[in-house]
Design an enzyme around this catalytic site. Structure first.
Site, PDB file in Angstrom:
ATOM      1  N   THR A  27      49.270  35.800 -25.187  1.00 44.82           N
ATOM      2  CA  THR A  27      48.873  35.854 -23.779  1.00 44.82           C
ATOM      3  C   THR A  27      49.947  35.341 -22.829  1.00 44.82           C
ATOM      4  O   THR A  27      50.137  35.881 -21.742  1.00 44.82           O
ATOM      5  CB  THR A  27      47.578  35.019 -23.590  1.00 44.82           C
ATOM      6  OG1 THR A  27      46.555  35.641 -24.345  1.00 44.82           O
ATOM      7  CG2 THR A  27      47.151  34.941 -22.144  1.00 44.82           C
ATOM      8  N   ASP A  71      49.973  40.233 -30.562  1.00 47.36           N
ATOM      9  CA  ASP A  71      48.842  39.339 -30.371  1.00 47.36           C
ATOM     10  C   ASP A  71      48.800  38.526 -31.673  1.00 47.36           C
ATOM     11  O   ASP A  71      48.934  39.091 -32.766  1.00 47.36           O
ATOM     12  CB  ASP A  71      47.578  40.187 -30.226  1.00 47.36           C
ATOM     13  CG  ASP A  71      46.353  39.350 -29.939  1.00 47.36           C
ATOM     14  OD1 ASP A  71      45.731  39.562 -28.896  1.00 47.36           O
ATOM     15  OD2 ASP A  71      45.992  38.511 -30.801  1.00 47.36           O
TER      16      ASP A  71
END
Ligand code: ASP
Length: 355
Positions: A27, A71
């Site tokens: 993120t 991710d």
């Protein structure tokens, strides 16, 4: 595999140390792509536009951007080994390392690296963010900048934290003691069973007695194997024979982390203990850690854990599941002697457990 961006120190005069930042994804590095209405990894070449404060840091900064930004839910042992190799290749050239990583599996990566980087005496600080760097209220800037400050911090030419750590939301934690505990608020990580190593406020206060001592005479050995023939089994009331026997019957299974109740307790039903005992007799290594985040496994405290010790289940003491599973993968791959493996499993290797 990766590209390297050199970010020149802007301050006049000599920079005090050199930090290598390794950007893996997550993120932290996301920005909003208006055209496609989605979050995408940002181009690190623009780091000074995004985080102009970096210009005021007085150390030399180089960024390695992995070709495949992921991710962290997609992290695999191969990625851990790739990170360990990058650190080995750059170990002499840099004073410290910062790894930008998704929060979801950061504690697994930190634990794995603590085992793979034997004899490490330079800081390796992992950090990330709950909100993307492109969002105004993001925690990315503070986490990134303070992680770099801590990585570069020295006293009398010695690094303040010569070990693998996670820095997040003002706290520096030992990497193999940390756990992701929160997915909404900024305080994402905690280390229930070990004090924090530093706290960043107006000053950064180091908890020196709990930080690994600096040993520059130790030699860095980087291991390149992890054995993934392992499983984590959390117990729950109602777990039945079929579940246990199908898990224990997985072909090639070599190790299991048993997530037991409380201080290491498990059902005392005969079918359960017999299944575990015969798997151990066939050579399966079973490592007992607790479902409780705080406290420790004490096999023998209750009758429900005494029997586990008697059949050969090994106590994981106050190890996190993340540290337990990565330690098991590490030892199964790198310790050929089964008896030594069992001894090393129940003995701290790099501060991951207390006895
Ligand atoms: N799913 C993201 C990741 O772990 C979450 C984060 O970075 O915080 O990569």
């Amino acid at each position: 595999m990766y590209r390297t961006i050199h970010i020149n120190p802007v301050l006049p005069g000599q920079s005090r140390s050199s930090v290598l930042v390794i950007y893996t994804g997550g993120t932290l590095g996301m920005v909003y792509d208006r055209q496609n209405d989605q979050l995408v990894p940002f181009d690190f070449e623009q780091i000074l536009d995004r985080v102009p404060e970096i210009r005021r840091l007085d150390f030399e900064l180089t960024v390695v951007v992995l070709n495949e930004l992921i991710d962290s839910s997609n992290m695999r042992p191969l990625n851990w080994i790739a990170l360990a190799r990058i650190i080995r290749e750059n170990y002499d050239a840099y004073d410290s390392f910062v790894i930008l990583h998704g929060t979801d599996t950061m504690a697994y990566t930190a634990s794995a690296l603590s085992f793979l980087l034997e004899g490490l005496y330079k800081p390796v600080i992992l950090t990330g963010a709950q909100l993307p760097i492109g969002v105004a209220r993001s925690d990315a800037r503070e986490n990134f900048i303070t992680a770099m400050e801590i990585a570069a911090a020295q006293e009398n030419g010695r690094p303040m934290v010569p070990e693998v750590c996670i820095y997040f939301n003002s706290l520096l934690l030992r990497g193999n003691r940390a756990k992701k505990k929160e997915s909404v608020h900024f305080n994402a990580f905690q280390s229930e069973n070990y004090p924090h190593l530093a706290m960043a406020g107006v000053n950064i206060e180091y908890n020196t007695p709990f930080i690994k001592p600096y040993r520059p005479q130790s030699k860095l050995t980087v291991y390149e194997e992890m054995d993934t023939h392992v499983v984590v089994l959390p117990l729950f009331p109602g777990i039945n024979h079929q579940i246990i026997s199908s898990i224990l019957g997985i072909p090639g299974l070599k190790g299991m982390v048993l997530e037991s109740y409380g201080s290491g307790n498990a059902p005392t039903e005969t079918w359960f203990l017999n299944a575990l005992e015969s798997a151990i007799d066939r050579g399966l290594v079973i490592f007992n850690v607790s479902q409780c985040d705080g406290g420790r496994v004490t096999q023998g405290r209750y009758q429900t854990s005494k029997v586990l010790a008697e059949i050969g289940v090994l106590s994981g003491s106050d190890c996190t599941v993340e540290a337990a599973i990565t330690k098991l993968m590490f030892l199964l791959a790198n310790e050929p002697d089964p008896e030594t493996l069992k001894k090393r499993l129940v003995t701290p290797i790099c501060g991951e457990m207390s006895l």
